[in-house]
Design an enzyme around this catalytic site. Structure first.
Site: not given
Ligand code: NDP
Length: 283
Positions: A54, A98, A121
């Protein structure tokens, strides 16, 4: 038939260019470049690899990437406190925690502590709820959004199609079923208790496997000419394998996403797109 193999890396690369152009446009209009903050807690090697990926792509597209690595023995309170700080920091446009988090941390509490306006997200219940209500969201969950984007960019008709999603997790299967519904597919969401799974799957124009069981989807699950999206990733002998038995399904499907090189790269591309969209929405 021999399936057309969908090149997720190529599509992702196109999206990176689009995102980079959009970042440049933001900067030209005098606004600071978008910033993505990532929290990586614990020492899961796979998570560390994803986060590195990422960071690499963020740099490529011009997104400011800041990594926070609280110690593995952090408490829920520690992570929530860090999130409060990032929520209040005006330079932070998007936040990603994460997953998975270490076992002692309450994952739901952490997800709910992310400012919904900075939710890279799209996992905050407010955003998932909006999506479920059929409303527009600024940032939809990355992997499901990546699957939909692959369909769109390959001209696979979603409206009016029969879609079957196998796997009902909050990060993939459920939001994808909602997204497909919002795009006018008729959707069946399957899971480990689904009866006659192969028969249900074989009715699909669009079949998505998001389970994590290598090779589970064989030709008997696939209608001739169907579009098969393989989300599964399982490490095996130093490689990553999908849920689809590729040689068998390739001979029957119309389209197929490979593993690796299918959905995976799209997840990161959508994260970058979400970051820029959140930055634009906040300014
Ligand atoms: P989860 O383990 O959270 O969910 C798996 C789902 O599969 C569950 O809903 C489960 O059913 C269902 N399932 C398990 N066994 C069967 C079975 N025999 N028949 C039918 N359904 C079954 O996984 P995730 O959703 O997090 O991830 C799914 C896969 O996608 C994994 O391989 C993961 O690594 C991969 N992944 C890939 C990403 C990418 O970017 N390419 C991103 C995210 C995930 P039940 O609910 O009944 O238990």
């Amino acid at each position: 038939v021999t399936a057309h193999i969908i090149d997720g890396r190529a599509v992702a690369s196109t999206i990176h260019d689009e995102v980079a152009a959009s970042v440049a446009q933001l900067r030209q209009s005098g606004m600071p470049g978008p910033g993505l903050d990532v929290i990586l807690c614990g020492d899961d090697p796979a998570s560390a690899t994803y986060v590195r990926g990422k960071g690499r792509i963020a740099e490529r597209v011009g997104v400011r990437f800041t990594l926070h690595t609280p110690p593995a023995d952090s408490t829920t309170g520690d992570i929530v406190e860090l999130l409060r700080r990032l929520n209040a920091d005006d330079r932070v446009d998007a936040i990603l925690v994460q997953l998975p988090l270490p076992a002692q941390i309450d994952q739901d509490a952490v997800i709910e502590a992310v400012d919904p306006a900075k939710d890279a997200d799209g996992f905050h219940p407010l955003n998932l709820g909006r999506l479920a209500a059929g409303r527009e969201v600024v940032a939809a969950p990355c992997t499901p959004a990546g699957c939909l984007e692959l369909l769109k960019r390959h001209g696979v008709a979603v409206r009016g199609s029969r879609a079957v999603v196998v796997g009902r997790s909050t990060i993939v299967g459920r939001p994808l079923a909602i997204l497909l519904t919002n795009h006018d597919a008729t959707v069946t969401l399957c899971h480990s208790r689904t009866a006659a799974l192969a028969r249900v799957c074989a009715e699909a124009d669009i079949l998505v496997a998001a389970v994590g069981r290598p090779g589970m989807i064989d030709a008997s699950y696939v209608r001739e000419g169907a579009c098969v999206i393989d989300v599964g990733t399982t490490p095996r002998d130093g490689r990553v394998v999908g849920d689809v038995d590729r040689p068998a399904v390739e001979a029957r499907a119309g389209w197929l996403t490979p593993v690796p090189g299918g959905v995976g790269p799209m997840t990161i591309a959508m994260l970058m797109r979400n970051t820029v969209a959140l930055a634009r929405a906040r300014r």
